[in-house]
Design a protein around this motif. Structure first.
Motif, mmCIF file in Angstrom:
data_model
loop_
_atom_site.group_PDB
_atom_site.id
_atom_site.type_symbol
_atom_site.label_atom_id
_atom_site.label_comp_id
_atom_site.label_asym_id
_atom_site.label_seq_id
_atom_site.Cartn_x
_atom_site.Cartn_y
_atom_site.Cartn_z
ATOM 1 N N MET A 189 45.149 64.986 8.615
ATOM 2 C CA MET A 189 45.819 63.601 9.029
ATOM 3 C C MET A 189 44.072 62.892 8.861
ATOM 4 O O MET A 189 43.258 63.359 8.857
ATOM 5 N N THR A 190 44.386 61.127 7.795
ATOM 6 C CA THR A 190 43.061 60.439 7.701
ATOM 7 C C THR A 190 42.685 60.134 8.523
ATOM 8 O O THR A 190 43.363 58.930 9.074
ATOM 9 N N THR A 191 41.458 60.250 9.113
ATOM 10 C CA THR A 191 41.042 59.751 10.499
ATOM 11 C C THR A 191 40.590 58.078 9.710
ATOM 12 O O THR A 191 40.358 57.762 8.604
ATOM 13 N N SER A 192 40.779 56.601 10.705
ATOM 14 C CA SER A 192 40.534 55.363 10.286
ATOM 15 C C SER A 192 39.455 55.193 10.265
ATOM 16 O O SER A 192 39.156 55.541 11.310
ATOM 17 N N PRO A 193 39.046 54.486 9.360
ATOM 18 C CA PRO A 193 37.359 54.281 9.653
ATOM 19 C C PRO A 193 36.503 53.672 10.913
ATOM 20 O O PRO A 193 36.048 53.747 10.909
ATOM 21 N N ASP A 194 37.729 52.774 11.730
ATOM 22 C CA ASP A 194 37.146 52.581 12.863
ATOM 23 C C ASP A 194 37.153 53.473 14.125
ATOM 24 O O ASP A 194 36.775 53.281 14.887
ATOM 25 N N ARG A 195 38.109 54.606 13.847
ATOM 26 C CA ARG A 195 37.561 55.586 14.639
ATOM 27 C C ARG A 195 36.912 56.566 14.564
ATOM 28 O O ARG A 195 36.775 58.340 14.970
ATOM 29 N N ALA A 196 36.084 56.642 13.453
ATOM 30 C CA ALA A 196 35.263 57.540 12.562
ATOM 31 C C ALA A 196 34.260 57.589 13.876
ATOM 32 O O ALA A 196 33.243 56.850 14.174
ATOM 33 N N PRO A 197 33.590 59.182 14.421
ATOM 34 C CA PRO A 197 32.386 58.751 15.398
ATOM 35 C C PRO A 197 31.170 58.200 14.691
ATOM 36 O O PRO A 197 30.952 58.335 13.357
ATOM 37 N N LEU A 198 29.945 57.722 14.865
ATOM 38 C CA LEU A 198 29.352 57.195 15.129
ATOM 39 C C LEU A 198 28.442 58.981 13.819
ATOM 40 O O LEU A 198 28.675 60.470 15.399
ATOM 41 N N THR A 199 27.426 59.175 13.688
ATOM 42 C CA THR A 199 26.210 59.900 13.836
ATOM 43 C C THR A 199 25.311 60.361 14.169
ATOM 44 O O THR A 199 24.534 59.005 14.419
ATOM 45 N N ARG A 200 24.686 61.102 14.139
ATOM 46 C CA ARG A 200 23.193 61.391 15.262
ATOM 47 C C ARG A 200 22.520 60.481 14.451
ATOM 48 O O ARG A 200 21.172 59.572 14.687
ATOM 49 N N ASP A 201 22.511 59.850 13.057
ATOM 50 C CA ASP A 201 21.429 59.415 12.569
ATOM 51 C C ASP A 201 21.319 57.803 12.161
ATOM 52 O O ASP A 201 20.489 57.701 12.603
ATOM 53 N N PHE A 202 22.652 57.607 12.862
ATOM 54 C CA PHE A 202 22.654 56.173 13.372
ATOM 55 C C PHE A 202 21.862 55.855 14.404
ATOM 56 O O PHE A 202 21.376 54.806 15.215
ATOM 57 N N PHE A 203 21.116 56.376 16.150
ATOM 58 C CA PHE A 203 20.975 57.071 16.420
ATOM 59 C C PHE A 203 19.284 57.088 16.451
ATOM 60 O O PHE A 203 18.295 56.428 16.868
ATOM 61 N N ASP A 204 18.919 57.381 15.169
ATOM 62 C CA ASP A 204 17.364 57.953 14.651
ATOM 63 C C ASP A 204 16.687 56.678 13.893
ATOM 64 O O ASP A 204 16.353 56.956 13.066
ATOM 65 N N ARG A 205 17.147 55.245 14.741
ATOM 66 C CA ARG A 205 16.548 54.544 14.111
ATOM 67 C C ARG A 205 15.899 53.579 15.630
ATOM 68 O O ARG A 205 15.948 53.675 15.907
ATOM 69 N N CYS A 206 14.938 52.980 14.710
ATOM 70 C CA CYS A 206 14.650 51.741 15.754
ATOM 71 C C CYS A 206 14.697 51.186 16.177
ATOM 72 O O CYS A 206 16.544 50.927 15.977
ATOM 73 N N VAL A 207 14.732 51.062 18.006
ATOM 74 C CA VAL A 207 15.577 50.659 18.606
ATOM 75 C C VAL A 207 16.641 49.615 18.934
ATOM 76 O O VAL A 207 17.128 48.776 19.050
ATOM 77 N N LEU A 208 15.335 48.906 17.955
ATOM 78 C CA LEU A 208 16.166 46.690 17.984
ATOM 79 C C LEU A 208 16.492 47.182 16.681
ATOM 80 O O LEU A 208 17.727 45.581 16.673
ATOM 81 N N GLU A 209 16.965 48.494 15.756
ATOM 82 C CA GLU A 209 17.826 47.489 15.190
ATOM 83 C C GLU A 209 19.211 48.890 15.618
ATOM 84 O O GLU A 209 20.222 48.171 14.945
ATOM 85 N N VAL A 210 19.428 49.713 16.053
ATOM 86 C CA VAL A 210 20.138 50.208 16.917
ATOM 87 C C VAL A 210 21.410 49.524 17.739
ATOM 88 O O VAL A 210 21.626 49.189 17.703
ATOM 89 N N ALA A 211 20.133 48.739 18.738
ATOM 90 C CA ALA A 211 20.644 47.831 19.753
ATOM 91 C C ALA A 211 21.801 47.041 19.589
ATOM 92 O O ALA A 211 23.009 46.567 19.645
#
Length: 217
Positions: free
Chosen positions: A1-23
């Motif tokens: 079963m394919t997961t819809s794009p909006d239900r895909a978990p964010l990756t750890r790389d998403f958080f491994d950025r400058c806080v002013l980009e992540v927020a």
């Protein structure tokens, strides 16, 4: 079963950025809370960025302590603190590891588990108020210090996780001073919210207290 794009978990790389980009990039994302009582899903509508040792408003401004150590990484963990002897607040740690920073989750709209949230927030006058403010958000999601340091990527059903959701159009993202932050950090425009969303909490400037307990991250 394919997961819809909006239900895909964010990756750890998403958080491994400058806080002013992540927020601001967290707006519109879906925060999922799994607990023994059930599951709650919340669309994030308001956040604040705290930049650690270069930010006078941050708990980590004066360096690492036992209390704030989780803020120094790795990214993708939670930092939960207790404030004013009454409330918990939930933050998501972002990277790079070794440089403290985090995003305070200030408000959101509960899309799944409204009934469970209402059991925890019996004083809420409407569903829009269930998570309107950081303490209300943590209460609705049953977040306390036991979740401090939790890994968003701990297995298939972690206590807390963040899904892709539906980020708002960029022209609806607003920024301004952080709520309740005084001193040298008072005027940083590091609070981000979705314009016109009824779940966003009202802005309040810093008001000195006789026995101040730092509430920022």
């Amino acid at each position: 079963m394919t997961t819809s794009p909006d239900r895909a978990p964010l990756t750890r790389d998403f958080f491994d950025r400058c806080v002013l980009e992540v927020a601001p990039d967290l707006l519109g994302r879906t925060l999922v809370r799994h607990s023994a009582g059930g599951t709650i899903e919340l669309r994030l509508t308001e956040v604040e960025a705290y930049a650690g040792e270069v930010d006078p408003g941050s708990h980590a401004y004066r360096g690492r302590t036992p209390r704030n150590s989780v803020m120094f990484g790795p990214p993708g963990h939670t930092y939960v603190y207790f404030t004013y002897g009454m409330w918990h607040c939930l933050n998501l740690v972002c990277g790079p590891e070794g440089r403290a920073s985090g995003v305070l989750l200030r408000a959101g709209e509960i899309d799944v588990g409204v009934g469970l949230a209402r059991e925890r927030r019996i004083s809420a006058r409407s569903d829009k108020e269930l998570a309107k403010g950081p303490a209300r958000l943590a209460t609705a999601l049953d977040v306390d210090r036991e979740l401090n340091g939790s890994d968003l990527f701990d297995g298939p059903a972690p206590a807390l996780s963040v899904l892709h959701g539906t980020p708002p159009p960029r022209d609806l993202v607003r920024s301004g001073p952080r709520t309740g932050v005084g001193g040298d950090g008072a005027h940083q425009p590091w609070r981000f919210w979705i314009d016109g969303d009824p779940t966003v909490s009202p802005y309040r400037a810093h008001a000195p207290r006789h026995r101040a307990s730092r509430r920022t991250t």
